[in-house]
Design a protein around this motif. Sequence first.
Motif, PDB file in Angstrom:
ATOM      1  N   GLY A  48     -14.001   3.480  -6.584  1.00 32.98           N
ATOM      2  CA  GLY A  48     -14.242   4.185  -7.817  1.00 32.98           C
ATOM      3  C   GLY A  48     -15.764   3.764  -8.089  1.00 32.98           C
ATOM      4  N   ASN A  49     -16.302   2.564  -7.766  1.00 22.51           N
ATOM      5  CA  ASN A  49     -17.547   2.464  -8.177  1.00 22.51           C
ATOM      6  C   ASN A  49     -18.405   3.403  -7.209  1.00 22.51           C
ATOM      7  N   TYR A  85     -23.980   3.052 -15.373  1.00 22.36           N
ATOM      8  CA  TYR A  85     -23.853   2.405 -14.302  1.00 22.36           C
ATOM      9  C   TYR A  85     -24.075   0.992 -13.829  1.00 22.36           C
ATOM     10  N   THR A  90     -21.430  -1.801 -13.654  1.00 19.26           N
ATOM     11  CA  THR A  90     -21.307  -2.474 -12.199  1.00 19.26           C
ATOM     12  C   THR A  90     -21.411  -3.895 -12.199  1.00 19.26           C
ATOM     13  N   GLN A 108     -18.295  -5.264 -13.482  1.00 15.81           N
ATOM     14  CA  GLN A 108     -17.051  -5.192 -12.270  1.00 15.81           C
ATOM     15  C   GLN A 108     -17.238  -6.101 -11.475  1.00 15.81           C
ATOM     16  N   SER A 156     -10.935  -4.586 -14.059  1.00 15.01           N
ATOM     17  CA  SER A 156     -11.846  -3.752 -13.284  1.00 15.01           C
ATOM     18  C   SER A 156     -11.697  -2.216 -13.586  1.00 15.01           C
ATOM     19  N   ARG A 157     -10.406  -2.044 -13.557  1.00 19.21           N
ATOM     20  CA  ARG A 157     -10.055  -0.477 -14.040  1.00 19.21           C
ATOM     21  C   ARG A 157     -10.449  -0.284 -15.663  1.00 19.21           C
ATOM     22  N   GLN A 212     -13.992   0.675 -15.384  1.00 24.91           N
ATOM     23  CA  GLN A 212     -14.091   1.922 -14.789  1.00 24.91           C
ATOM     24  C   GLN A 212     -13.883   2.946 -15.831  1.00 24.91           C
ATOM     25  N   PHE A 260      -7.758   6.244 -15.328  1.00 22.25           N
ATOM     26  CA  PHE A 260      -8.240   4.965 -15.330  1.00 22.25           C
ATOM     27  C   PHE A 260      -7.575   4.014 -16.379  1.00 22.25           C
TER      28      PHE A 260
END
Length: 439
Positions: free
Chosen positions: A81-82, A96, A100, A103, A132-133, A136, A161
């Motif tokens: 996903g990342n 991003y 990130t 994440q 985490s989702r 995202q 997501f």
Amino acid sequence: MTHGQPDELHIEQTGDQDAGTPDGQESVYQEQKVSWLELFFDLIFVVAFDQLAKRLGQSPEAAAVLHFCLLFVAVWWAWAGNATFAARYGNETRVYRWGTLAQLVSLAMIALTLRGDLSDTGAAFALAYGASRIIQAGMYAAVARRGPGGIDFAGRMTLSFGLVAALWLVSALLQSGSGTQIGLWCAALVLDVLTPVVIRHHSHDALPHEGHLPERVGLLQIIALGAIVTEIVAGSRQQDLDANNLIPALAAIVTSVALWRLYFDQARSLPLLGARVDHRVGVMLAWLYGHLPFTLAVVVLGVGLGHGLSAAGTAKAAGDQRMVGASLALALLTLAFLRWNSLRVTGQFFPDRSVPALLLGTGLAAGLLLIDLDTRGVHLAVAGLTVLVALISATDPVTQRMGRLEERVLEQLEEGNQPDSVEDALDQLPDPHTADTSA
């Protein structure tokens, strides 16, 4: 790859360019390098793979193997996903970078819970994965808000997501390790896997960068292959450093090198170029999804080779031999699929000898499940098999021809002269019979 800024970056259309290029001018293909943040993110998976390997090594029974596969798919998909987001929208945007960093925290918590028993760590794993989702989903939502150009694909990914995150968070309220909780995890992962396939016709304006994504995927394979060496060293630690241990250890290292050559001695960007030039998104998705079983097979192979060294001469060695044979067969079968997938991008038939060699190697590796060898015999057989297949692939003229085709299409993109199809670029290559076929 010397700093965090990409060299001449302009992948597809980033969020700051929603209006498109001025006066109908075509956008120029430019290179995108992996950033330091992405490298740091990927290194988290060194820990994750190590934890998963230890988990499998402690309990190789059928139920434990199924739990291992489930957790591995979840971890791999979190990485995917990342990686695909960065390849679609750029790795230097604020969205991003901050997403990130967030994440990284959730994935570190995921890595902490991987080795524990699911009855103890199931809730914590679900909470970390759900977080985490959510992150995202927020990253895709930020892209979708930038304008009509982003809502088509990014909006659908945001919804997917968000639903996946809800399933993971709800599962955290259930009894840890229960069948209901694991069932919700499976449902969430199925939704994750199917979403890009279902909405693939909406992804033409958000295709991954043809150079960046293969580089990220390749880095993950290096991490997995490096885990083989880690397992070999750990397994050898429990044995005397004599010929009975050093020879199979050396054979296992040779196996990892041969697998590296088999993977990286390929035109790995062709499926992504097929998506960009020929609009064959399905080929690109097949390429990406095919890396999941390959990465899993390499990690399991490392566990089998390492534990074979530590259990040499004991009853456990037979189980390790089965693990080695099955995982090597899966790795070679996946490599055959990835090569076939790249071949079909060209739209022409080649007298390729690598795919038959990989398929034959798959059968021979599976044959290790049926014969009884000691640790040295298993490791030498595996090393000999992988080296032989790697040599066949390296000296196959089709390997060099596909590599030159990939370079030709990338050169045309960099020149702003995108070919009408990959097959057109293939017709411009010199006769393969006059090409250098050295390894």
